[in-house]
Enzyme design. Structure first.
Site, PDB file in Angstrom:
ATOM      1  N   LYS A  22       0.833  -1.212   0.000  1.00  0.00           N
ATOM      2  CA  LYS A  22       0.000   0.000   0.000  1.00  0.00           C
ATOM      3  C   LYS A  22       0.862   1.254   0.000  1.00  0.00           C
ATOM      4  CE  LYS A  22      -1.569   1.631   4.038  1.00  0.00           C
ATOM      5  NZ  LYS A  22      -1.365   3.033   4.445  1.00  0.00           N
ATOM      6  N   ASN A  23       1.761   1.356   0.962  1.00  0.00           N
ATOM      7  CA  ASN A  23       2.490   2.617   1.116  1.00  0.00           C
ATOM      8  C   ASN A  23       3.418   2.882  -0.060  1.00  0.00           C
ATOM      9  OD1 ASN A  23       1.151   3.197   3.425  1.00  0.00           O
ATOM     10  ND2 ASN A  23       2.746   2.477   4.818  1.00  0.00           N
ATOM     11  N   ARG A  99      -3.401  11.061   4.491  1.00  0.00           N
ATOM     12  CA  ARG A  99      -2.298  12.016   4.559  1.00  0.00           C
ATOM     13  C   ARG A  99      -1.329  11.900   3.394  1.00  0.00           C
ATOM     14  NH1 ARG A  99      -1.304  14.180   9.354  1.00  0.00           N
ATOM     15  NH2 ARG A  99       0.899  14.279   8.845  1.00  0.00           N
ATOM     16  N   CYS A 123      -3.869  12.928  13.297  1.00  0.00           N
ATOM     17  CA  CYS A 123      -4.452  11.620  12.995  1.00  0.00           C
ATOM     18  C   CYS A 123      -4.868  10.970  14.300  1.00  0.00           C
ATOM     19  CB  CYS A 123      -3.506  10.775  12.167  1.00  0.00           C
ATOM     20  SG  CYS A 123      -2.288   9.910  13.108  1.00  0.00           S
ATOM     21  N   ARG A 128       0.745  14.682  13.479  1.00  0.00           N
ATOM     22  CA  ARG A 128       1.763  14.167  12.551  1.00  0.00           C
ATOM     23  C   ARG A 128       2.199  15.344  11.686  1.00  0.00           C
ATOM     24  NH1 ARG A 128      -0.500   8.807   9.819  1.00  0.00           N
ATOM     25  NH2 ARG A 128       1.540   8.767   8.817  1.00  0.00           N
ATOM     26  N   PRO A 129       3.279  16.000  12.110  1.00  0.00           N
ATOM     27  CA  PRO A 129       3.668  17.249  11.454  1.00  0.00           C
ATOM     28  C   PRO A 129       4.153  17.045  10.017  1.00  0.00           C
ATOM     29  CG  PRO A 129       5.331  16.574  13.060  1.00  0.00           C
ATOM     30  CD  PRO A 129       4.187  15.612  13.175  1.00  0.00           C
ATOM     31  N   VAL A 130       4.177  18.147   9.249  1.00  0.00           N
ATOM     32  CA  VAL A 130       4.723  18.106   7.882  1.00  0.00           C
ATOM     33  C   VAL A 130       5.814  19.170   7.723  1.00  0.00           C
ATOM     34  CG1 VAL A 130       2.735  17.066   6.717  1.00  0.00           C
ATOM     35  CG2 VAL A 130       2.807  19.549   7.053  1.00  0.00           C
ATOM     36  N   ASP A 131       6.375  19.605   8.845  1.00  0.00           N
ATOM     37  CA  ASP A 131       7.381  20.673   8.782  1.00  0.00           C
ATOM     38  C   ASP A 131       8.586  20.286   7.915  1.00  0.00           C
ATOM     39  OD1 ASP A 131       7.667  18.787  10.966  1.00  0.00           O
ATOM     40  OD2 ASP A 131       9.452  19.905  11.570  1.00  0.00           O
ATOM     41  N   LEU A 132       8.990  19.027   7.969  1.00  0.00           N
ATOM     42  CA  LEU A 132      10.168  18.613   7.190  1.00  0.00           C
ATOM     43  C   LEU A 132       9.878  18.673   5.686  1.00  0.00           C
ATOM     44  CD1 LEU A 132      11.305  15.504   9.277  1.00  0.00           C
ATOM     45  CD2 LEU A 132      12.325  17.788   9.273  1.00  0.00           C
ATOM     46  N   ASP A 317       4.506   0.072  12.162  1.00  0.00           N
ATOM     47  CA  ASP A 317       3.241  -0.455  11.626  1.00  0.00           C
ATOM     48  C   ASP A 317       2.991  -1.909  12.032  1.00  0.00           C
ATOM     49  OD1 ASP A 317       2.751   1.970  10.443  1.00  0.00           O
ATOM     50  OD2 ASP A 317       3.524   1.386   8.477  1.00  0.00           O
ATOM     51  N   ARG A 411      -8.690   0.277   4.504  1.00  0.00           N
ATOM     52  CA  ARG A 411      -7.722   1.191   3.890  1.00  0.00           C
ATOM     53  C   ARG A 411      -6.438   0.469   3.492  1.00  0.00           C
ATOM     54  NH1 ARG A 411      -6.816   6.636   7.135  1.00  0.00           N
ATOM     55  NH2 ARG A 411      -5.309   6.712   5.445  1.00  0.00           N
TER      56      ARG A 411
HETATM   57  N1  EPU Z   1       7.924  13.816  11.279  1.00  0.00           N
HETATM   58  C1  EPU Z   1       8.181  15.114  11.637  1.00  0.00           C
HETATM   59  N2  EPU Z   1       8.013  16.089  10.677  1.00  0.00           N
HETATM   60  C2  EPU Z   1       7.625  15.811   9.415  1.00  0.00           C
HETATM   61  C3  EPU Z   1       7.378  14.472   9.060  1.00  0.00           C
HETATM   62  C4  EPU Z   1       7.534  13.483  10.019  1.00  0.00           C
HETATM   63  O1  EPU Z   1       8.549  15.394  12.770  1.00  0.00           O
HETATM   64  O2  EPU Z   1       7.505  16.743   8.608  1.00  0.00           O
HETATM   65  C5  EPU Z   1       8.110  12.728  12.284  1.00  0.00           C
HETATM   66  C6  EPU Z   1       6.830  11.981  12.614  1.00  0.00           C
HETATM   67  O3  EPU Z   1       6.068  12.662  13.575  1.00  0.00           O
HETATM   68  C7  EPU Z   1       7.354  10.652  13.079  1.00  0.00           C
HETATM   69  C8  EPU Z   1       8.608  10.454  12.224  1.00  0.00           C
HETATM   70  O4  EPU Z   1       8.924  11.740  11.701  1.00  0.00           O
HETATM   71  O5  EPU Z   1       7.725  10.715  14.418  1.00  0.00           O
HETATM   72  C9  EPU Z   1       8.479   9.472  11.100  1.00  0.00           C
HETATM   73  O6  EPU Z   1       7.304   9.749  10.352  1.00  0.00           O
HETATM   74  P1  EPU Z   1       7.261   9.549   8.763  1.00  0.00           P
HETATM   75  O7  EPU Z   1       7.268  10.896   8.117  1.00  0.00           O
HETATM   76  O8  EPU Z   1       8.332   8.593   8.392  1.00  0.00           O
HETATM   77  O9  EPU Z   1       5.849   8.894   8.551  1.00  0.00           O
HETATM   78  P2  EPU Z   1       4.897   9.063   7.295  1.00  0.00           P
HETATM   79  O10 EPU Z   1       5.700   9.214   6.062  1.00  0.00           O
HETATM   80  O11 EPU Z   1       3.868  10.105   7.576  1.00  0.00           O
HETATM   81  C10 EPU Z   1       4.783   6.549   6.675  1.00  0.00           C
HETATM   82  C11 EPU Z   1       3.719   5.522   6.501  1.00  0.00           C
HETATM   83  C12 EPU Z   1       3.144   5.146   7.851  1.00  0.00           C
HETATM   84  C13 EPU Z   1       4.257   4.632   8.748  1.00  0.00           C
HETATM   85  C14 EPU Z   1       5.377   5.673   8.848  1.00  0.00           C
HETATM   86  C15 EPU Z   1       6.591   5.200   9.627  1.00  0.00           C
HETATM   87  C16 EPU Z   1       2.829   6.021   4.321  1.00  0.00           C
HETATM   88  C17 EPU Z   1       1.694   6.525   3.507  1.00  0.00           C
HETATM   89  N3  EPU Z   1       2.678   6.061   5.641  1.00  0.00           N
HETATM   90  O12 EPU Z   1       4.160   7.690   7.265  1.00  0.00           O
HETATM   91  O13 EPU Z   1       2.222   4.090   7.603  1.00  0.00           O
HETATM   92  O14 EPU Z   1       3.749   4.386  10.035  1.00  0.00           O
HETATM   93  O15 EPU Z   1       5.827   6.035   7.515  1.00  0.00           O
HETATM   94  O16 EPU Z   1       7.147   4.083   9.036  1.00  0.00           O
HETATM   95  O17 EPU Z   1       3.818   5.564   3.769  1.00  0.00           O
HETATM   96  C18 EPU Z   1       0.319   2.766   8.007  1.00  0.00           C
HETATM   97  O18 EPU Z   1       0.536   2.207   6.918  1.00  0.00           O
HETATM   98  O19 EPU Z   1      -0.489   2.319   8.853  1.00  0.00           O
HETATM   99  C19 EPU Z   1       1.040   4.006   8.322  1.00  0.00           C
HETATM  100  C20 EPU Z   1       0.623   4.867   9.221  1.00  0.00           C
END
Ligand code: EPU
Length: 434
Positions: A22-23, A99, A123, A128-132, A317, A411
């Site tokens: 999926k991801n 997201r 969520c 779940r921030p997007v600052d990065l 996950d 999902r």
């Molecule tokens: N983070 C920040 N700032 C950002 C982005 C992330 O601080 O701008 C932090 C998050 O809060 C977290 C860490 O970085 O503590 C890692 O988060 P990541 O960005 O890697 O997560 P994601 O890309 O939003 C994906 C998967 C998730 C999975 C995570 C971790 C997808 C669509 N989603 O999320 O999958 O848990 O990586 O491996 O690929 C799921 O499938 O159930 C799911 C939630």
């Protein structure tokens, strides 16, 4: 609404087939936006999140065709024609459902130099921030502003420029998003502390096939040399590693001693060493052979504590599913989530089924029951992985477990009840009123 009902205590045996990831599929679909033409993706799973992202693409003018066949264990294909991309927006009503729609920020900036993308909200298990993601786009020279809940991004005259970007913490989503934008930026982009998850590697391989210059995939430093344009290609998605891990845990829970569950279509290396080592430490016998994993039922499950970490660490996950496994171990264990530190919505529901779990800060302490069954109950899904953990609990619960709000599970798990039913589990779907 739909719920799943599981009558516990049945043996899980025979075969289970793992579908496409999926991801990874979501990232591949975003990459298709970068090409002025028709991209074909094989092994795309039949899932609600994939349907949602197809709609996100359609809003921009992409034509997306997809032939789901939920009854066949064969790969499904998606055809994305991005030639007529013209509406550079990802609207709130789709981003708030999923997201990963935020990938449109990098995809639209990379293809068209402009994007208007709704900010995702929080969520189920916290912010779940997007600052990065945003800082990465700014480093590439994009001007970012906020407008009524939307991120508005614009490349400077002359287009995005390569940059050195450091991610802290490592982020799957931010790495993918910035790579989408950087593929056609002028000059060199260096991503430090880039995510090394298989989702990112396979996505990067698609970019390479499309003509992007990408080095260092699977390492903490990914380097990209911008190219003028990417070309459409045909590409095959990888198997879903979380589905594989979930089935291995299901087998450890419900396959009787001396019997086996054969899991096909898998890519075990994508699970990472930490999961495979932890599974081995439970003393449940298993073997890996190419794309097949066999798990043999065991008399006892040894307690094994885990802490989630970026790949090849233990996947966040799979922590909810691991917690269910540990309820059946013959001793106490701890499950810590260092990535999503509050991802424990399933714990009160598991405790309603008789589990003895206590959350202390970012850790669940689990008292193993040494194979003593849980009790069936009505339990509420709150998110995808929490909901599948409740289904797993239902496998080892006396009586019926009713997992409510199963749309969360839909999902990310393709035809779960059909697959489990064919492997011996008494599970069915019912409609109910809330
Ligand atoms: N983070 C920040 N700032 C950002 C982005 C992330 O601080 O701008 C932090 C998050 O809060 C977290 C860490 O970085 O503590 C890692 O988060 P990541 O960005 O890697 O997560 P994601 O890309 O939003 C994906 C998967 C998730 C999975 C995570 C971790 C997808 C669509 N989603 O999320 O999958 O848990 O990586 O491996 O690929 C799921 O499938 O159930 C799911 C939630």
């Amino acid at each position: 609404m739909d719920k799943l009902v599981i009558r516990g205590g049945n043996a899980l045996h025979g075969r289970l087939h793992v579908g496409g990831s999926k991801n990874t599929a979501l990232a591949l679909m975003a990459a298709a936006v970068l090409a002025d033409g028709t991209t074909t993706l094989h092994n795309v799973p039949v899932l609600q999140d994939v349907f949602t992202f197809a709609n996100v693409l359609r809003v921009t003018g992409c034509r997306v065709t997809y032939k789901p066949d939920a009854n066949a264990d064969t790969p499904d294909s998606m055809v994305i024609d991005a030639a007529d991309l013209h509406h550079l927006e990802a609207p709130y009503d789709l981003v708030n459902k999923m997201r990963a729609s935020f990938y449109m920020l990098g995809a639209l900036l990379g293809r068209a130099g402009e994007a208007r993308v709704s900010l995702p909200g929080g969520c189920a298990w916290g912010p779940r921030p997007v600052d990065l993601h945003l800082r990465g786009m700014e480093a590439l020279g994009a001007e970012i502003s906020m407008d009524q809940g939307y991120v508005v991004a614009k490349a400077p005259a002359g287009g995005l420029r390569g940059a050195r970007i450091h991610f802290e913490p490592s982020s799957v989503g931010a790495t993918i998003n910035v790579m989408l934008a950087a593929a056609t930026a002028k000059g060199t982009t260096v991503l430090e502390n880039a995510a090394a998850e298989p989702d990112v590697v396979v996505f990067g391989q698609l970019l390479q096939a499309m003509g992007a210059h990408v080095d260092g995939l699977g390492t903490p430093t990914v380097t990209m040399e911008g190219v003028d344009a990417l070309r459409p290609v045909t590409f095959t998605n990888c198997p879903d590693r979380i589905e594989l891990g979930t089935y291995m845990i299901a087998a450890a829970l419900a396959t009787p001693p001396g019997e086996r569950l054969v899991i096909t279509g898998a890519e075990p290396a994508h699970l990472g060493d930490a999961f495979l080592d932890a599974f081995a430490a439970t003393a449940v016998p298993f073997s890996l052979d190419g794309d097949t994993v066999e798990v043999e039922g065991a008399e006892r499950i040894a307690p094994v504590s885990v802490a989630t970490a970026p790949y090849p660490g233990f996947p966040t996950d799979l922590q909810a599913q691991w917690t269910v496994l540990m309820t059946q171990a013959d001793g106490p264990s701890r499950v810590t989530d260092t990535i999503y530190t509050d991802r424990f919505k399933h714990i009160p529901e598991l405790n309603r089924m008789g589990a003895e779990c206590a959350v202390h800060e970012h850790t669940v302490e689990v008292r193993g029951r040494n194979g003593r069954p849980l009790q069936g109950a009505h339990v509420m899904s709150t998110d995808l992985r929490a909901s599948v953990s409740l289904v797993l609990a239902g496998l080892v619960a006396a009586g019926e477990t009713h997992v409510l709000r199963v749309y969360h599970l839909d999902r990310g798990y393709e035809n779960l009840e059909g697959k489990l039913r064919r492997a011996g589990i008494d599970i069915w779907r019912e409609e109910y009123q809330e």
